[in-house]
Enzyme design. Structure first.
Site, mmCIF file in Angstrom:
data_model
loop_
_atom_site.group_PDB
_atom_site.id
_atom_site.type_symbol
_atom_site.label_atom_id
_atom_site.label_comp_id
_atom_site.label_asym_id
_atom_site.label_seq_id
_atom_site.Cartn_x
_atom_site.Cartn_y
_atom_site.Cartn_z
ATOM 1 N N GLY A 1 -7.916 7.233 -2.579
ATOM 2 C CA GLY A 1 -8.693 7.951 -1.571
ATOM 3 C C GLY A 1 -8.307 7.540 -0.163
ATOM 4 C CG ASP A 2 -9.065 3.611 1.415
ATOM 5 O OD1 ASP A 2 -9.656 3.608 2.504
ATOM 6 O OD2 ASP A 2 -9.555 3.145 0.373
ATOM 7 C CB SER A 3 -3.176 6.438 -0.203
ATOM 8 O OG SER A 3 -3.192 5.076 -0.540
#
Lengths: 413, 413
Positions: free
Chosen positions: B176-178
């Site tokens: 999700g962060d990426s």
């Protein structure tokens, strides 16, 4: 011009040709189209097969309304020289080309780099493929599931070894294709930045700018330090199931109504807060659980205590209790939860859109959001060939007689 | 200038300030740094905590070598007004700012949009957060696991309902962060395209260009038609485990040595080819299995036949047999398989890099690949504050005396 005009979206004035099919290249151009670029999708007679994928309503795919949005559709037969000529004339008036034929396929059509440079000096050409445009396996057939497995994503999306005989599940969407599409969008934009930057500096245009995106490589690029850790230590990163490897407690806990709630209380403070909430002051006080390393060693015991609490409540009730206690947490959202979420609605990330075929539909919003100059949904997925005439006359410079002739010959539709 | 100089990477000449920590914003700037942008990472005294994440060697994180590459590190205490002044002077000489403080955190530091516009007219400001900069839940704590669940990814990454009591596994990386980082990179680049496009047209610069990326929304944007299908039909997309929902056979099959091999024979032609390879001419010939719909109805039976074949061979042997038969397939790669892959090596996607702290390391390559003007790994993850003096003197215009004074006051390190 007394009225203040609406702000234009960031990519207004950029024109991109897509010779794409299925997911990866079309997803790249959807993202760019959402931000205001004009997207001209070249499709074969009959249209891109992706038009019929997924659940149907009114005799048409619902996903297509989203996947094809903000595009213009031009149907051209690229097996005929007149078709190649027509597409060449469109390319000559465009900023970038995105394609995902097999490597070499674009050149075999007649659009090698020399020809493209002749047509449009400084064109940005993004190739999307399974393995890349070069190398020993460039010609192998690539499906998303294969690229995801080679990039390393599939191995890590699983329960720890020995937990179950079930095979590792897929991420339930075409994640590899989508990630490759995002990198292709980045490549096109970086190419445009480069071209404009050179133009502003008065530097000569230096030819075609190629972007070569492989699905396998796009996936690999997200894999954090796993290759470095393997190279230095021989460490092979293993899947950890529903926990996170480096901190506890964080897991998906069962509720009384058979759903799952994510609770991420993986800091000293949040751990204390959660243990008090669930009435386990004893665990809050235990000396060896005061830091993350100790909690990781006892993750089973902590998770069992949290589960004994979570399974007493229905999921929505549990989620409300956790929010009230200020503990990072959420229901695991289904499509229904997404559609109802007030935050998504407030930010236009779930929005109602009018589709000529379907009436009012829910669409996902535009990411990233530009508050001062937002993108918009100008049109939903077009009918195949809907814009053939307008593009051929307005951009490629054909007369209506010539267009009629091309249609009679079966070159366009 | 008789020697021909090496081509410059696409984002050469672009300077970006990162006020980021952990993964999302730093990943965005890593991608832009890989493509040639100068990245100035502002870190608090002690440095970004992500510096110590993951497996360690030589007293340092290996992942940091990758996650921090192509960045310059400046350590500044943003709680002191002199620290804000110093960062303001760097911003005044930069093209973009990427940050992932809590919403409003940047303004609370003193960098509201008015101040930023004063410092650098036309600055692109990318905010990355869990839920976005506005809306009822913008202030909630957001972890990656929560964003992935709210975006819809977690629910679909699972075995079909009723298959197992195990909770749904995470994708084993910070996906999700990426993904939010990729969208932030897209936002920064689209903002730069817009700014340059306006400059080339002679249009006045019109102030700060804000990019607002939410982790939840970045994930949602990949979810294909699930919201639209739910809205129109009430259909709630369900997880399908290791198969794909729409075509068969495609699955992860067990080998004799306990590994898994992906086989994607989900076309009429590939199905025939595979059935003959495994000696099941009877299944190849069965009338109801001649099309995809029929094969989906009988996927269990077909998968059992394929498994009976696959489990007779070790995984590498099985993979070789399938490649020989031209059936799309692959081992599920671990970090070790990635490091050894000839295609990745051939394309520089696994490459040896010299790190001052670790010696030679394996790094993942640069995505997307620009063949005519490739990005490069100019440096591995820097020590905290390694570039403080050089950036303060070379970019922010401080004298060495002033720098000494700031260091004595504890403003910089």
């Amino acid at each position: 011009m007394s009225a203040r005009s609406a702000p234009l979206p960031p990519l207004d004035g950029i024109r991109i040709v897509e010779i794409g099919h299925f997911i990866a290249a079309p997803f790249a151009s959807r993202i760019l189209g959402d931000l205001g670029a004009e997207i001209i999708k070249i499709e074969p007679p009959g249209g891109d097969p992706v038009r019929s994928w997924g659940a149907q309503a009114n005799g048409a795919s619902l996903w297509w309304s989203v996947h094809g949005r903000n595009k213009r559709s031009v149907v051209v037969d690229l097996k005929q020289p007149e078709g190649i000529e027509a597409v060449g004339r469109i390319i000559a008036r465009s900023d970038a080309l995105i394609e995902n034929l097999r490597p070499g396929g674009l050149a075999r059509l007649g659009f090698d780099h020399e020809r493209l440079q002749d047509l449009r000096p400084g064109l940005i050409v993004a190739h999307v493929s399974g393995y890349g445009q070069t190398g020993p396996t460039r010609d192998r057939a690539a499906f998303g599931v294969i690229g995801e497995a080679i990039g390393g994503l599939r191995y890590l999306t699983d329960h720890p070894p020995g937990t179950t005989d079930l095979p590792p599940p897929r991420v339930g969407i075409s994640i590899g294709d989508s990630i490759a599409g995002l990198y292709a969008a980045i490549g096109v934009l970086a190419g445009l930045v480069r071209r404009n930057h050179r133009a502003l500096q008065g530097t000569q245009n230096d030819g075609i700018c190629t972007v070569d995106v492989a699905l396998t490589e796009a996936v690999l690029s997200l894999m954090e330090g796993i290759v470095t850790e393997y190279g230095a230590l021989g460490l092979v990163r293993q899947p950890v199931g529903s926990r996170i490897a480096s901190a506890a407690p964080s897991n998906a806990y069962a509720s009384a109504d058979g759903r799952r709630v994510i609770i991420a209380a993986n800091s000293d403070l949040l751990y204390q807060r959660l243990m008090k909430l669930i009435g386990r002051e004893d665990l809050a006080a235990r000396p060896e659980l005061q830091n993350n390393a100790g909690r990781l060693d006892h993750a089973d015991e902590i998770d069992a205590a949290i589960s004994a609490f979570s399974c007493r409540f229905d999921a929505r009730q549990l989620a409300a209790i956790l929010v009230e206690a200020d503990i990072p947490s959420t229901l695991i959202y289904t499509a229904a939860d997404i559609a109802d979420d007030p935050q998504f609605r407030d930010r236009g990330m779930v929005r109602e859109v009018s589709d000529p075929r379907h009436g009012t539909l829910l669409h996902p919003g535009i990411v990233p959001h530009f508050p001062e100059c937002p993108g918009a949904i100008r049109n939903t997925g077009p009918e195949a060939g809907q814009d053939t005439d307008a593009v051929l006359s307005g951009i490629a410079g054909y007369s209506m007689d010539e267009i009629d002739q091309l249609r009679k010959q079966g070159v366009i539709a």
